[in-house]
Scaffold this active site. Sequence first.
Site, short mmCIF file in Angstrom:
data_model
loop_
_atom_site.label_atom_id
_atom_site.label_comp_id
_atom_site.label_asym_id
_atom_site.label_seq_id
_atom_site.Cartn_x
_atom_site.Cartn_y
_atom_site.Cartn_z
N ASN A 1 5.44 -8.62 6.76
CA ASN A 1 4.22 -9.28 6.29
C ASN A 1 4.51 -10.77 6.07
O ASN A 1 5.57 -11.15 5.58
CB ASN A 1 3.65 -8.61 5.04
CG ASN A 1 4.61 -8.50 3.88
OD1 ASN A 1 5.82 -8.41 4.05
ND2 ASN A 1 4.07 -8.52 2.67
N GLU B 1 2.66 -13.95 4.36
CA GLU B 1 1.54 -14.35 3.50
C GLU B 1 1.26 -15.84 3.60
O GLU B 1 2.01 -16.59 4.23
CB GLU B 1 1.84 -13.91 2.06
CG GLU B 1 1.98 -12.39 1.97
CD GLU B 1 2.14 -11.86 0.56
OE1 GLU B 1 2.33 -12.65 -0.38
OE2 GLU B 1 2.07 -10.63 0.40
N CYS C 1 -0.24 -8.49 7.94
CA CYS C 1 0.60 -7.34 7.59
C CYS C 1 1.75 -7.18 8.58
O CYS C 1 1.69 -7.64 9.73
CB CYS C 1 -0.23 -6.07 7.62
SG CYS C 1 -1.52 -5.96 6.39
N GLU D 1 2.79 -4.50 10.16
CA GLU D 1 2.50 -3.69 11.35
C GLU D 1 1.92 -4.55 12.46
O GLU D 1 2.29 -4.45 13.63
CB GLU D 1 1.49 -2.58 11.00
CG GLU D 1 1.99 -1.58 9.98
CD GLU D 1 1.69 -1.97 8.54
OE1 GLU D 1 1.70 -3.18 8.21
OE2 GLU D 1 1.44 -1.06 7.74
N CYS E 1 -2.76 -0.29 6.08
CA CYS E 1 -4.15 -0.56 5.69
C CYS E 1 -5.08 -0.23 6.86
O CYS E 1 -4.63 -0.01 7.99
CB CYS E 1 -4.31 -2.02 5.27
SG CYS E 1 -4.29 -3.19 6.65
N CYS F 1 -4.82 -2.49 9.98
CA CYS F 1 -3.62 -2.21 10.79
C CYS F 1 -3.77 -0.91 11.58
O CYS F 1 -3.36 -0.83 12.73
CB CYS F 1 -2.38 -2.13 9.90
SG CYS F 1 -1.79 -3.76 9.41
N1 THU Z 1 0.79 -5.16 3.71
C1 THU Z 1 1.39 -4.88 4.89
O1 THU Z 1 2.22 -5.66 5.38
N2 THU Z 1 1.04 -3.74 5.52
C2 THU Z 1 0.10 -2.87 5.06
O2 THU Z 1 -0.27 -1.95 5.76
C3 THU Z 1 -0.46 -3.03 3.73
C4 THU Z 1 -0.19 -4.32 3.06
C5 THU Z 1 1.12 -6.43 3.04
C6 THU Z 1 0.01 -7.44 3.06
C7 THU Z 1 0.36 -8.30 1.87
O3 THU Z 1 1.30 -9.27 2.31
C8 THU Z 1 1.08 -7.34 0.93
O4 THU Z 1 1.43 -6.21 1.70
C9 THU Z 1 0.23 -6.90 -0.25
O5 THU Z 1 -0.99 -6.42 0.16
#
Ligand code: THU
Length: 174
Positions: free
Chosen positions: A71, A73, A82, A84, A122, A125
Amino acid sequence: MAASSIDSITTRRELALHYHELASPDQLTPAERQVWEAARAATAHSYAPYSHFHVGAALLLADGSLVQGTNQENAAYPSGLCAERTALFGLAGNRPGPPPLIVGMAVAGRPAQGEFGPALPCGACRQVMLEYEVRQGQPIWLLLPSVSGTVLRFERLADLLPFHFSADALPPQA
Ligand code: THU
């Protein structure tokens, strides 16, 4: 409306969701274990200064190679991505033609200073992951750490997102 009256004017259907639950990663095959560990290792490269939740994803390709994503940000929160999707877009967006065949995938997540815990993709994704499976015409298995500490193994990504949006809904291309 009471259930009995709606049942009389509609067709009630049910969906079965198939997956395997493993008590521990020790039960994974050597190939699965490799992908599982690659997803965990990838979390070291996450950029998560806002959520402090480090996510890693790993893809196993048909040629045996592994592709990782994390991920990423951003101070403008929705601009982040994310793990994935970082993995999949990184794989597919970096070469000409269709992406190489993906066999399996795993996801891992942990707090910045903590132990690995649940990491369930999520909705956005799941939508993106499924498009790669549909595109290649072959199933992609998926390993996920569950909330209770077990490993969930899906045989195909389609099982994660019933009634998904697909290109079938789009108007014919000129
Ligand atoms: N996140 C992912 O990388 N994958 C997911 O399927 C769910 C959430 C990350 C996004 C964000 O950087 C952090 O987790 C908190 O939501």
